[in-house]
Design an enzyme around this catalytic site. Structure first.
Site, PDB file in Angstrom:
ATOM      1  N   ASP A 174       0.961  -1.276  -0.076  1.00 34.90           N
ATOM      2  CA  ASP A 174       0.019   0.164  -0.128  1.00 34.90           C
ATOM      3  C   ASP A 174       0.927   1.380  -0.105  1.00 34.90           C
ATOM      4  O   ASP A 174       2.042   1.159   0.243  1.00 34.90           O
ATOM      5  CB  ASP A 174      -0.955  -0.045   1.305  1.00 34.90           C
ATOM      6  CG  ASP A 174      -1.841   1.175   1.306  1.00 34.90           C
ATOM      7  OD1 ASP A 174      -2.514   1.614   0.457  1.00 34.90           O
ATOM      8  OD2 ASP A 174      -1.727   1.959   2.363  1.00 34.90           O
ATOM      9  N   SER A 175       0.317   2.488  -0.054  1.00 33.49           N
ATOM     10  CA  SER A 175       0.971   3.666  -0.109  1.00 33.49           C
ATOM     11  C   SER A 175       1.402   3.857   1.244  1.00 33.49           C
ATOM     12  O   SER A 175       2.521   4.635   1.633  1.00 33.49           O
ATOM     13  CB  SER A 175       0.260   4.877  -0.544  1.00 33.49           C
ATOM     14  OG  SER A 175      -0.858   4.850   0.384  1.00 33.49           O
ATOM     15  N   GLU A 233      -2.381   8.244   8.580  1.00 33.93           N
ATOM     16  CA  GLU A 233      -1.048   8.039   8.689  1.00 33.93           C
ATOM     17  C   GLU A 233      -0.368   8.530   9.943  1.00 33.93           C
ATOM     18  O   GLU A 233       0.726   7.831  10.428  1.00 33.93           O
ATOM     19  CB  GLU A 233      -0.113   8.514   7.470  1.00 33.93           C
ATOM     20  CG  GLU A 233      -0.405   7.914   5.960  1.00 33.93           C
ATOM     21  CD  GLU A 233       0.237   6.432   6.039  1.00 33.93           C
ATOM     22  OE1 GLU A 233       1.459   6.554   6.421  1.00 33.93           O
ATOM     23  OE2 GLU A 233      -0.357   5.695   5.389  1.00 33.93           O
ATOM     24  N   TYR A 287      -1.059   8.449  -2.461  1.00 33.48           N
ATOM     25  CA  TYR A 287      -0.936   8.002  -3.470  1.00 33.48           C
ATOM     26  C   TYR A 287      -2.195   8.808  -4.251  1.00 33.48           C
ATOM     27  O   TYR A 287      -2.223   9.187  -5.439  1.00 33.48           O
ATOM     28  CB  TYR A 287      -1.299   6.459  -4.007  1.00 33.48           C
ATOM     29  CG  TYR A 287       0.022   5.687  -3.878  1.00 33.48           C
ATOM     30  CD1 TYR A 287       1.145   6.454  -3.580  1.00 33.48           C
ATOM     31  CD2 TYR A 287       0.047   4.307  -4.235  1.00 33.48           C
ATOM     32  CE1 TYR A 287       2.272   5.479  -3.553  1.00 33.48           C
ATOM     33  CE2 TYR A 287       0.957   3.598  -4.109  1.00 33.48           C
ATOM     34  CZ  TYR A 287       2.308   3.909  -3.866  1.00 33.48           C
ATOM     35  OH  TYR A 287       3.418   3.193  -3.712  1.00 33.48           O
ATOM     36  N   CYS A 331     -11.017   2.920  -0.003  1.00 26.75           N
ATOM     37  CA  CYS A 331      -9.569   3.324   0.312  1.00 26.75           C
ATOM     38  C   CYS A 331      -9.154   2.561   1.552  1.00 26.75           C
ATOM     39  O   CYS A 331     -10.054   2.379   2.659  1.00 26.75           O
ATOM     40  CB  CYS A 331      -9.401   4.654   0.517  1.00 26.75           C
ATOM     41  SG  CYS A 331      -7.775   5.101   1.344  1.00 26.75           S
ATOM     42  N   THR A 332      -8.207   1.646   1.624  1.00 27.64           N
ATOM     43  CA  THR A 332      -7.944   0.746   2.619  1.00 27.64           C
ATOM     44  C   THR A 332      -7.280   1.630   3.991  1.00 27.64           C
ATOM     45  O   THR A 332      -7.249   0.937   5.007  1.00 27.64           O
ATOM     46  CB  THR A 332      -6.804  -0.209   2.256  1.00 27.64           C
ATOM     47  OG1 THR A 332      -5.450   0.447   1.736  1.00 27.64           O
ATOM     48  CG2 THR A 332      -7.325  -1.216   1.145  1.00 27.64           C
ATOM     49  N   HIS A 333      -7.038   2.716   3.779  1.00 32.35           N
ATOM     50  CA  HIS A 333      -6.846   3.484   5.098  1.00 32.35           C
ATOM     51  C   HIS A 333      -8.163   3.666   5.821  1.00 32.35           C
ATOM     52  O   HIS A 333      -8.088   3.749   7.192  1.00 32.35           O
ATOM     53  CB  HIS A 333      -6.336   5.151   4.620  1.00 32.35           C
ATOM     54  CG  HIS A 333      -4.499   4.945   4.403  1.00 32.35           C
ATOM     55  ND1 HIS A 333      -4.216   4.830   3.381  1.00 32.35           N
ATOM     56  CD2 HIS A 333      -3.949   5.350   5.163  1.00 32.35           C
ATOM     57  CE1 HIS A 333      -3.194   4.640   3.207  1.00 32.35           C
ATOM     58  NE2 HIS A 333      -2.635   5.179   4.470  1.00 32.35           N
ATOM     59  N   CYS A 377      -4.388  -1.818  -1.928  1.00 27.51           N
ATOM     60  CA  CYS A 377      -4.604  -0.260  -2.091  1.00 27.51           C
ATOM     61  C   CYS A 377      -5.407   0.055  -3.356  1.00 27.51           C
ATOM     62  O   CYS A 377      -5.392  -0.774  -4.342  1.00 27.51           O
ATOM     63  CB  CYS A 377      -3.274   0.256  -2.422  1.00 27.51           C
ATOM     64  SG  CYS A 377      -3.244   1.835  -2.784  1.00 27.51           S
ATOM     65  N   ASN A 378      -6.444   0.421  -3.094  1.00 30.24           N
ATOM     66  CA  ASN A 378      -7.369   0.828  -4.254  1.00 30.24           C
ATOM     67  C   ASN A 378      -6.840   1.583  -5.330  1.00 30.24           C
ATOM     68  O   ASN A 378      -7.338   1.530  -6.482  1.00 30.24           O
ATOM     69  CB  ASN A 378      -8.806   1.567  -3.742  1.00 30.24           C
ATOM     70  CG  ASN A 378      -9.587   0.591  -2.585  1.00 30.24           C
ATOM     71  OD1 ASN A 378      -9.441   0.412  -1.798  1.00 30.24           O
ATOM     72  ND2 ASN A 378     -10.794  -0.167  -3.438  1.00 30.24           N
TER      73      ASN A 378
HETATM   74  N1  DGL Z   1      -4.818   3.251   0.929  1.00 24.24           N
HETATM   75  C1  DGL Z   1      -4.759   3.641  -0.341  1.00 24.24           C
HETATM   76  C2  DGL Z   1      -6.233   3.225  -1.086  1.00 24.24           C
HETATM   77  O1  DGL Z   1      -6.780   2.198  -0.969  1.00 24.24           O
HETATM   78  C3  DGL Z   1      -4.161   5.054  -1.036  1.00 24.24           C
HETATM   79  C4  DGL Z   1      -4.224   6.176  -0.122  1.00 24.24           C
HETATM   80  C5  DGL Z   1      -3.503   7.147  -0.579  1.00 24.24           C
HETATM   81  O2  DGL Z   1      -2.409   6.859  -0.455  1.00 24.24           O
HETATM   82  O3  DGL Z   1      -3.969   8.396  -0.939  1.00 24.24           O
HETATM   83  O4  DGL Z   1      -6.524   3.849  -2.016  1.00 24.24           O
END
Ligand code: DGL
Length: 273
Positions: free
Chosen positions: A12-13, A154, A44, A186-188, A75-76
């Site tokens: 992931d990012s 983060e 990202y 988004c996985t965050h 990460c999406n």
């Molecule tokens: N966690 C990521 C996702 O699922 C990326 C979030 C990011 O870095 O902007 O999209």
């Protein structure tokens, strides 16, 4: 089927993919898991798809060199930018990718009004357009990119005033539109589910795709005969392109457990060992 199975690479990012790793770990405690967080480049979401594609390819090469045989793009944004490219570039490697869970949302929404939270790059990608076209006819979708939220997560500010403000600004207009389902694209974002649920109330369902991703990972491992059997041999290791110490510190909070954390440095567009 081997005793120890193969190593699964997950990236992931930043820390977002840990929400996916947590589900994989719960389902596959015997598997070796190697996680890469590209914290040198987080977020990202506001970057171009080309740039995220280049990062994703190089991280995949890194994980393969470290012995990973299956890659979970946790990460999406990276999936939107690179999944197709990765499958073409590494045809021998099985990939598990992510797309916003619009399908289960559209199937279960009673108001046929669904909120999707994801990054700008995810919304721009062809993958999202195709998911909406295939599964969401008859459903009205409301989108928001939650600017700044990834950075708050983060930094470990999962319930801070700014985190709440960002979420309220996105979710309140959606609630006024009678949504009954929120898709975490988004996985965050699963790390702020308690706050999201508090804002939207108990009648709105919040969909976290991580358990489905873990099940798909297990299916692919099974298909290849790579499922690990011996729980004592399961391991968790981490690499970050950012600072190792803060990453190690936030791990137990987000993941509920620990593991060795190593730093990696980008050298231009390369990620040397
Ligand atoms: N966690 C990521 C996702 O699922 C990326 C979030 C990011 O870095 O902007 O999209």
């Amino acid at each position: 089927m081997s005793e120890s199975g193969v190593t699964v690479g997950v990236f992931d990012s930043g820390v977002g993919g840990l929400s996916v790793l947590r589900a994989i770990r719960a389902l596959l405690p015997a598997q070796g898991l190697l996680y890469f967080g590209d914290q040198a480049h987080v977020p990202y979401g506001p970057r171009s798809l080309e740039e995220v594609r280049a990062f994703s390819e190089e991280i995949t090469r890194f994980l393969l060199r470290r012995g990973a045989k299956l890659i979970v793009v946790a990460c999406n944004t990276a999936s939107a930018a690179a999944l197709q490219h990765l499958r073409l570039t590494f045809p021998q490697v099985p990939f598990v990718g992510m797309e916003p869970a619009v399908k289960p949302a559209a199937e279960t929404s009673r108001t046929h009004r669904v909120g999707v939270l994801a990054t700008p790059a995810t919304f721009q990608g062809a993958l999202y357009a195709s998911v909406v076209e295939r599964f969401a006819s008859g459903t009205t979708i409301f989108q928001d990119t939650l600017p700044g939220l990834v950075n708050e997560i983060e930094a470990g500010r999962l319930a801070g005033a700014k985190t709440r403000r960002i979420l309220e600004k996105a979710l309140q207009p959606m609630l006024a539109e009678q949504i009954d389902t929120v898709v975490l694209g988004c996985t965050h974002y699963p790390f702020v589910i308690p706050l999201i649920q508090e804002i939207v109330g108990p009648a709105v369902q919040v969909i976290d795709p991580a358990p489905a991703i873990a099940r798909q990972t297990r299916r692919l491992l099974e298909q290849h005969g790579w499922l690990a059997q011996n729980e004592a041999a399961g391991f968790l290791r981490f690499v970050t392109s950012g600072a190792a110490q803060p990453f190690a510190k936030i791990l137990p909070r987000l993941l509920g457990e620990n593991g060795p954390v190593e730093g990696a440095r980008w050298n231009g567009s390369n990620l040397p060992d």
